[in-house]
Design a protein around this motif. Structure first.
Motif, PDB file in Angstrom:
ATOM      1  N   ASP A  76       0.902  -1.133   0.197  1.00  0.00           N
ATOM      2  CA  ASP A  76       0.067  -0.015  -0.157  1.00  0.00           C
ATOM      3  C   ASP A  76       1.014   1.368   0.111  1.00  0.00           C
ATOM      4  O   ASP A  76       1.842   1.383   0.633  1.00  0.00           O
ATOM      5  N   ALA A  77       0.532   2.114  -0.831  1.00  0.00           N
ATOM      6  CA  ALA A  77       1.149   3.175  -0.723  1.00  0.00           C
ATOM      7  C   ALA A  77       0.365   4.262   0.102  1.00  0.00           C
ATOM      8  O   ALA A  77      -0.826   4.252   0.231  1.00  0.00           O
ATOM      9  N   PRO A  78       0.808   5.651   0.518  1.00  0.00           N
ATOM     10  CA  PRO A  78      -0.107   6.433   1.287  1.00  0.00           C
ATOM     11  C   PRO A  78      -1.125   6.877   0.676  1.00  0.00           C
ATOM     12  O   PRO A  78      -2.498   7.080   1.296  1.00  0.00           O
ATOM     13  N   TYR A  79      -1.269   6.994  -0.579  1.00  0.00           N
ATOM     14  CA  TYR A  79      -2.499   7.368  -1.559  1.00  0.00           C
ATOM     15  C   TYR A  79      -3.521   6.489  -1.360  1.00  0.00           C
ATOM     16  O   TYR A  79      -4.849   6.809  -1.488  1.00  0.00           O
ATOM     17  N   HIS A  80      -3.285   5.153  -0.722  1.00  0.00           N
ATOM     18  CA  HIS A  80      -4.374   4.259  -0.799  1.00  0.00           C
ATOM     19  C   HIS A  80      -5.425   4.877   0.341  1.00  0.00           C
ATOM     20  O   HIS A  80      -6.688   4.286   0.253  1.00  0.00           O
ATOM     21  N   VAL A  81      -5.126   5.491   1.122  1.00  0.00           N
ATOM     22  CA  VAL A  81      -6.154   6.045   2.206  1.00  0.00           C
ATOM     23  C   VAL A  81      -6.326   7.630   2.198  1.00  0.00           C
ATOM     24  O   VAL A  81      -7.305   8.323   2.898  1.00  0.00           O
ATOM     25  N   ASP A  82      -5.656   8.260   1.233  1.00  0.00           N
ATOM     26  CA  ASP A  82      -5.676   9.790   1.464  1.00  0.00           C
ATOM     27  C   ASP A  82      -5.076  10.357  -0.093  1.00  0.00           C
ATOM     28  O   ASP A  82      -4.095  10.277  -0.342  1.00  0.00           O
ATOM     29  N   VAL A  83      -6.195  10.999  -0.670  1.00  0.00           N
ATOM     30  CA  VAL A  83      -5.760  11.282  -2.205  1.00  0.00           C
ATOM     31  C   VAL A  83      -4.639  12.476  -2.184  1.00  0.00           C
ATOM     32  O   VAL A  83      -4.106  12.841  -3.106  1.00  0.00           O
ATOM     33  N   THR A  84      -4.461  13.180  -1.081  1.00  0.00           N
ATOM     34  CA  THR A  84      -3.413  14.213  -0.850  1.00  0.00           C
ATOM     35  C   THR A  84      -1.908  13.601  -0.736  1.00  0.00           C
ATOM     36  O   THR A  84      -0.994  14.320  -0.670  1.00  0.00           O
ATOM     37  N   TRP A  85      -2.085  12.438  -0.245  1.00  0.00           N
ATOM     38  CA  TRP A  85      -0.676  11.673   0.219  1.00  0.00           C
ATOM     39  C   TRP A  85      -0.004  11.003  -1.068  1.00  0.00           C
ATOM     40  O   TRP A  85      -0.750  10.815  -1.968  1.00  0.00           O
TER      41      TRP A  85
ATOM     42  N   ASP B  40     -17.415  -3.687  13.120  1.00  0.00           N
ATOM     43  CA  ASP B  40     -17.375  -4.364  11.520  1.00  0.00           C
ATOM     44  C   ASP B  40     -17.359  -3.064  10.832  1.00  0.00           C
ATOM     45  O   ASP B  40     -17.222  -3.072   9.697  1.00  0.00           O
ATOM     46  N   GLU B  41     -17.232  -1.791  11.399  1.00  0.00           N
ATOM     47  CA  GLU B  41     -17.064  -0.410  10.482  1.00  0.00           C
ATOM     48  C   GLU B  41     -15.440  -0.442  10.018  1.00  0.00           C
ATOM     49  O   GLU B  41     -14.863  -0.012  11.288  1.00  0.00           O
ATOM     50  N   PRO B  42     -15.174  -0.590   9.067  1.00  0.00           N
ATOM     51  CA  PRO B  42     -13.513  -0.211   8.882  1.00  0.00           C
ATOM     52  C   PRO B  42     -12.928   1.162   8.912  1.00  0.00           C
ATOM     53  O   PRO B  42     -13.752   1.887   8.148  1.00  0.00           O
ATOM     54  N   THR B  43     -12.151   1.365   9.803  1.00  0.00           N
ATOM     55  CA  THR B  43     -11.603   2.705   9.886  1.00  0.00           C
ATOM     56  C   THR B  43     -10.153   2.915   9.213  1.00  0.00           C
ATOM     57  O   THR B  43      -9.931   3.903   8.917  1.00  0.00           O
ATOM     58  N   LEU B  44      -9.635   1.746   9.276  1.00  0.00           N
ATOM     59  CA  LEU B  44      -8.328   1.614   8.927  1.00  0.00           C
ATOM     60  C   LEU B  44      -7.533   2.690   9.333  1.00  0.00           C
ATOM     61  O   LEU B  44      -6.428   3.254   9.022  1.00  0.00           O
ATOM     62  N   ALA B  45      -7.338   2.701  10.818  1.00  0.00           N
ATOM     63  CA  ALA B  45      -6.649   3.686  11.773  1.00  0.00           C
ATOM     64  C   ALA B  45      -5.122   3.484  11.794  1.00  0.00           C
ATOM     65  O   ALA B  45      -4.549   4.302  11.554  1.00  0.00           O
ATOM     66  N   ALA B  46      -4.820   1.982  11.724  1.00  0.00           N
ATOM     67  CA  ALA B  46      -3.545   1.877  11.585  1.00  0.00           C
ATOM     68  C   ALA B  46      -2.811   2.106  10.363  1.00  0.00           C
ATOM     69  O   ALA B  46      -1.791   2.580  10.189  1.00  0.00           O
ATOM     70  N   HIS B  47      -3.622   1.832   9.122  1.00  0.00           N
ATOM     71  CA  HIS B  47      -3.084   2.280   7.895  1.00  0.00           C
ATOM     72  C   HIS B  47      -2.825   3.982   7.687  1.00  0.00           C
ATOM     73  O   HIS B  47      -1.833   4.175   6.944  1.00  0.00           O
ATOM     74  N   ARG B  48      -3.734   4.727   8.379  1.00  0.00           N
ATOM     75  CA  ARG B  48      -3.791   6.222   8.161  1.00  0.00           C
ATOM     76  C   ARG B  48      -2.283   6.633   9.129  1.00  0.00           C
ATOM     77  O   ARG B  48      -1.656   7.421   8.666  1.00  0.00           O
ATOM     78  N   VAL B  49      -1.927   5.987  10.089  1.00  0.00           N
ATOM     79  CA  VAL B  49      -0.850   6.266  11.108  1.00  0.00           C
ATOM     80  C   VAL B  49       0.550   5.718  10.316  1.00  0.00           C
ATOM     81  O   VAL B  49       1.495   6.641  10.181  1.00  0.00           O
ATOM     82  N   LEU B  50       0.399   4.642   9.721  1.00  0.00           N
ATOM     83  CA  LEU B  50       1.775   4.259   9.119  1.00  0.00           C
ATOM     84  C   LEU B  50       1.997   4.734   7.820  1.00  0.00           C
ATOM     85  O   LEU B  50       2.907   5.132   7.536  1.00  0.00           O
TER      86      LEU B  50
END
Length: 248
Positions: A54-63, A185-195
């Motif tokens: 995964d690249a940062p763009y995976h969770v944020d279009v500004t990354w 069951d609600e995906p937040t992807l919190a760890a993704h966003r931090v990493l």
């Protein structure tokens, strides 16, 4: 002792496991020697299919997108955190990672050995352990910018629910219309966003295969290096990789 190469990549096959909602994988002949003189495969798959990064763009279009990251993000000396033996959907906490993080330095690749690769291709694969946000923050604080895991995700994977449409409809009817979604069951992807949001951009490798050989090498004092080089896709959120470890 001669160096040993260990393949950490799942085979790419038609109908292979994918994250719920991701494109199905299909490999089919596009050309054959019988009709065109050569064999060529047509591939249909997602950027997150199989063993991938995964690249940062995976969770944020500004990354940063995949092609905006330095090659150094995809290789380096590896430290393997042994977090095997956890229950399904268990939390991987900072305390569990502390011994591994103490060995990490600049440029280290942290690999999380959950043991969940043994469930590949089964429903149990979706119930993997996952990082808490605090654990992800501890990883970033240790200077690590590349993390890999032998599971579907570093965050909890939501339960896709029953496959039978009739059962799904019945459960929907039984749900109070005033109730919100189950937060579990609600995906937040919190760890993704931090990493991925770490300074300079982070990288996450998911769906690695069994990491036991790397743990054994590490325990024996052998150096472990890992390569996670992705396909060179333009403006991408991620890409499949051929993940390989080199045991010194």
């Amino acid at each position: 002792m001669a160096a040993t190469l260990v393949d950490l990549t799942h085979q790419v096959t038609t109908a292979m496991p994918v994250y719920p909602g991701d494109p199905a994988v299909l490999l089919a002949p596009a050309l054959t020697t019988a009709t065109a003189g050569v064999n060529v495969l047509a591939l249909h798959l997602g950027s997150q299919s199989g063993t991938h990064v995964d690249a940062p763009y995976h969770v944020d279009v500004t990354w940063p997108t995949l092609d905006g990251l330095p090659l150094e993000r995809f290789t380096g000396p590896a430290v393997v955190a042994d977090v095997r033996g956890l229950e399904p959907r268990a939390a991987v906490t900072p305390e569990l990672l502390a011994p591994a993080l103490e060995r990490c330095g600049e440029g280290s690749v942290l690999l999380l050995a959950t043991g969940w690769a043994r469930h590949w291709g089964t429903d149990a694969y979706l119930a993997h352990p996952s990082l808490t946000p605090a654990a992800a923050e501890a990883i970033v604080a240790a200077g690590v910018r590349t993390v890999g895991v032998d599971a579907l995700s570093v965050d909890p994977t939501p339960d896709p629910g029953p496959e039978d449409p009739a059962v799904a409809a019945l459960l929907a009817d039984l749900t109070d219309e005033h109730d919100g979604p189950d937060p579990v069951d609600e995906p937040t992807l919190a760890a993704h966003r931090v990493l991925l949001g770490a300074s300079g951009g982070g990288v996450i490798a998911e769906n690695l295969t069994d990491l036991r050989a790397l743990l054994e090498a590490q325990e024996a004092g052998r150096p472990v290096e890992v390569s996670l080089f992705p396909l060179r896709l333009v403006a991408a959120d991620g890409a499949p990789v051929r993940a390989v470890a080199r045991l010194g």
